[in-house]
Design an enzyme around this catalytic site. Structure first.
Site, mmCIF file in Angstrom:
data_model
loop_
_atom_site.group_PDB
_atom_site.id
_atom_site.type_symbol
_atom_site.label_atom_id
_atom_site.label_comp_id
_atom_site.label_asym_id
_atom_site.label_seq_id
_atom_site.Cartn_x
_atom_site.Cartn_y
_atom_site.Cartn_z
ATOM 1 N N LYS A 199 -17.844 30.906 40.574
ATOM 2 C CA LYS A 199 -17.002 29.708 40.502
ATOM 3 C C LYS A 199 -15.879 29.750 41.541
ATOM 4 O O LYS A 199 -15.616 28.780 42.255
ATOM 5 C CB LYS A 199 -16.429 29.577 39.082
ATOM 6 C CG LYS A 199 -15.333 28.558 38.928
ATOM 7 C CD LYS A 199 -15.833 27.145 39.170
ATOM 8 C CE LYS A 199 -14.720 26.223 39.541
ATOM 9 N NZ LYS A 199 -14.563 25.079 38.721
ATOM 10 N N ASN A 203 -15.214 27.217 45.164
ATOM 11 C CA ASN A 203 -14.014 26.481 45.563
ATOM 12 C C ASN A 203 -13.373 27.070 46.815
ATOM 13 O O ASN A 203 -12.776 26.357 47.624
ATOM 14 C CB ASN A 203 -13.015 26.434 44.400
ATOM 15 C CG ASN A 203 -13.420 25.383 43.372
ATOM 16 O OD1 ASN A 203 -14.364 24.625 43.592
ATOM 17 N ND2 ASN A 203 -12.731 25.348 42.261
ATOM 18 N N CYS A 253 -7.647 22.972 41.655
ATOM 19 C CA CYS A 253 -8.821 23.862 41.795
ATOM 20 C C CYS A 253 -8.883 24.477 43.185
ATOM 21 O O CYS A 253 -8.683 25.672 43.353
ATOM 22 C CB CYS A 253 -10.081 23.065 41.519
ATOM 23 S SG CYS A 253 -9.998 22.181 39.970
HETATM 24 N N1 SAJ Z 1 -9.964 17.416 50.809
HETATM 25 C C1 SAJ Z 1 -9.825 17.369 52.185
HETATM 26 N N2 SAJ Z 1 -10.942 17.224 52.943
HETATM 27 C C2 SAJ Z 1 -12.182 17.104 52.402
HETATM 28 C C3 SAJ Z 1 -12.320 17.169 51.009
HETATM 29 C C4 SAJ Z 1 -11.196 17.334 50.227
HETATM 30 O O1 SAJ Z 1 -8.717 17.462 52.719
HETATM 31 O O2 SAJ Z 1 -13.144 16.950 53.155
HETATM 32 C C5 SAJ Z 1 -8.783 17.598 49.951
HETATM 33 C C6 SAJ Z 1 -8.618 16.483 48.911
HETATM 34 O O3 SAJ Z 1 -7.942 15.395 49.449
HETATM 35 C C7 SAJ Z 1 -7.828 17.202 47.847
HETATM 36 C C8 SAJ Z 1 -8.364 18.621 47.890
HETATM 37 O O4 SAJ Z 1 -8.982 18.757 49.143
HETATM 38 O O5 SAJ Z 1 -6.447 17.224 48.141
HETATM 39 C C9 SAJ Z 1 -9.364 18.961 46.802
HETATM 40 O O6 SAJ Z 1 -10.227 17.872 46.571
HETATM 41 P P1 SAJ Z 1 -11.779 18.031 46.243
HETATM 42 O O7 SAJ Z 1 -12.330 16.659 46.091
HETATM 43 O O8 SAJ Z 1 -12.429 18.898 47.243
HETATM 44 O O9 SAJ Z 1 -11.836 18.876 44.920
HETATM 45 P P2 SAJ Z 1 -11.240 18.730 43.436
HETATM 46 O O10 SAJ Z 1 -10.103 19.672 43.316
HETATM 47 O O11 SAJ Z 1 -11.013 17.310 43.070
HETATM 48 O O12 SAJ Z 1 -12.487 19.261 42.575
HETATM 49 C C10 SAJ Z 1 -13.065 20.478 42.926
HETATM 50 C C11 SAJ Z 1 -14.562 20.261 43.033
HETATM 51 N N3 SAJ Z 1 -15.137 21.341 43.764
HETATM 52 C C12 SAJ Z 1 -16.006 21.161 44.767
HETATM 53 O O13 SAJ Z 1 -16.324 20.111 45.220
HETATM 54 C C13 SAJ Z 1 -16.587 22.435 45.315
HETATM 55 C C14 SAJ Z 1 -15.206 20.238 41.692
HETATM 56 O O14 SAJ Z 1 -16.619 20.239 41.796
HETATM 57 C C15 SAJ Z 1 -14.760 21.447 40.855
HETATM 58 O O15 SAJ Z 1 -15.288 21.390 39.562
HETATM 59 C C16 SAJ Z 1 -13.256 21.394 40.722
HETATM 60 O O16 SAJ Z 1 -12.716 21.497 42.027
HETATM 61 C C17 SAJ Z 1 -12.821 22.548 39.833
HETATM 62 O O17 SAJ Z 1 -12.485 22.314 38.659
HETATM 63 O O18 SAJ Z 1 -12.872 23.683 40.259
#
Ligand code: SAJ
Length: 404
Positions: A199, A203, A253
């Protein structure tokens, strides 16, 4: 099947409890927050999420109950927060320990306790297993970390693959059968340490990928090149998939889990640490861009600058570790107050000069910094014409838009 007691009714625990309840499993949801329990019992949801309301109504119809106390049953699912200590970068297991202790007080011999909260590898052995020793009953521990993404939780609960880490395959298979009541994705059974590590690795991979995109952004800024065009073309390679640059990485996360590895493996987790530093440097990088643009346009008054977006990403109401809040903190340190802020998803006042109406907000600023690409602004881009726009999310195609 006996009742499942879901402990912790936040972003993960509540949707999971609702999902079980709507798929033939009898559920009692427990949370120590009396106010939350009262609201849920009165049919009031505490956060917004696509499809959650319908699921909530269906779960209430199916008889889900919410309480502050723990019930005596065979299966517990614990989904409580796992913050990290900002100084030591190690997990703070306080909530997990206290929830498991409460469960152990009431559970019968042979009960299964499933921890869903994301934990640093080794947490179950270090903090949870010792709690089960010498209590005069056998308790089966399982780690089933959640993978759902805020904004699409309900769909992903049903369709994502899951990992179940257990000490023995029989318990792993029994828990797998329970989750299979609603989960249509593949459910992999493994041991607890592997489940914990997997997990956090997932992330961390994402954090490193975003850090690469953010570092490329800084390089391209200096080289006067378009980072989005470069990433778009590079991603046409069948084995390249670079994520998007942005104003920083927020949420509870991606911006937290990599620290577990840095905290536990200092000296080894070097790439992971650098990635965290790069992503954490982005709010300050955006501030630098704002100052450059102000200078270019002869604007000295920071109160003419408006930050669009307070949440950590688009179309959610969660502000935890939000890059905008990090930027505001940074601005305070540099004594530049007065900046205006607006977010359609944040109804409470959480910062100074916060607006709740897009038109009023836009009327009071000259520079708009797009920090979150909410659907609202994507559908109202025309309202930005005539403004100086710094777009940190690559959502605005108005001519003259500044990028990261
Ligand atoms: N972000 C970027 N660039 C990107 C993607 C995201 O700057 O290309 C930023 C977002 O704006 C945000 C942060 O990263 O600030 C995190 O956003 P996210 O959409 O990547 O993730 P979370 O925190 O909303 O959810 C994640 C998810 N993990 C993955 O996609 C690997 C989710 O599947 C997990 O279950 C969750 O973390 C968790 O609980 O761990």
């Amino acid at each position: 099947m006996s009742t499942v007691n879901v402990v912790g009714l936040g972003y993960i625990g509540l949707p999971t409890a609702l999902m079980f309840a709507t798929h033939g499993v009898s559920v009692v949801g427990t949370d120590y927050n009396r106010d939350l329990v009262d609201k849920l019992s009165a049919g009031e949801l505490t956060f917004e999420e696509k499809g959650l309301d319908e699921l909530f109504r269906a779960a209430l119809d199916a008889g889900i109950e919410f309480r502050c106390d723990y019930i005596e049953t065979d299966t517990y699912i614990v989904a409580v927060p796992t913050p990290y200590d900002k100084d030591s970068k190690r997990i703070d297991p306080t909530y997990v320990i206290s929830a498991v202790k409460s469960v152990l007080e009431v559970c019968p011999d042979g009960a299964t306790v499933v921890l869903e909260s994301t934990v640093s590898p080794g947490t179950m052995d270090r903090y949870v297993r010792p709690l089960c020793e010498g209590i005069g009953k056998t308790v089966h521990l399982v780690h089933a970390p959640e993978r759902i993404i805020p904004g699409n939780m309900v769909y992903e609960l049903e369709h994502n693959a899951r990992t179940i880490g257990a000490d023995c395959p029989e318990i792993g298979e029994a828990v797998k059968a329970l989750y299979a009541s609603f989960c249509q994705g593949e459910i992999v059974v493994t041991d607890i340490r592997t489940a914990e590590m997997t997990k956090v690795v997932e992330n961390t991979f994402r954090d490193i990928n975003i850090a690469f995109a953010n570092e490329l952004t800084k390089i391209c800024r200096q080289a006067d090149m378009n980072v989005y065009e470069i990433i778009r073309i590079a991603n046409k390679h069948p084995r390249v998939n670079i994520l998007s640059p942005g104003p920083g990485v927020g949420g509870h996360c991606i911006s937290v889990d990599p620290w577990f590895l840095v905290g536990d493996y200092p000296g080894l987790a070097n790439l992971i640490w650098q990635a965290r530093k790069i992503n954490d440097s982005m709010p300050e990088f955006v501030l630098g861009r704002i100052h450059d643009i102000m200078r270019e346009h002869g604007i000295r008054d920071v109160s003419r600058v408006g930050l669009y977006g307070l949440t950590y990403k688009e179309n959610v109401d969660d502000v935890r570790e939000s890059p905008t809040l990090q930027m505001l903190e940074c601005m305070e340190r540099h004594l530049a107050g007065g900046v205006k802020v607006y977010d359609p998803w944040v109804c409470r006042d959480i910062v100074e000069n916060q607006y709740h109406d897009l038109d009023k907000f836009l009327a009071d600023v000259d520079i708009v910094v797009l920090l979150v690409g909410h659907s609202e602004i994507r559908e109202n881009m025309d309202k930005l014409s005539g403004k100086i726009v710094l777009d940190t999310r690559n959502v605005c195609d108005l001519p003259g838009t500044y990028r990261l």
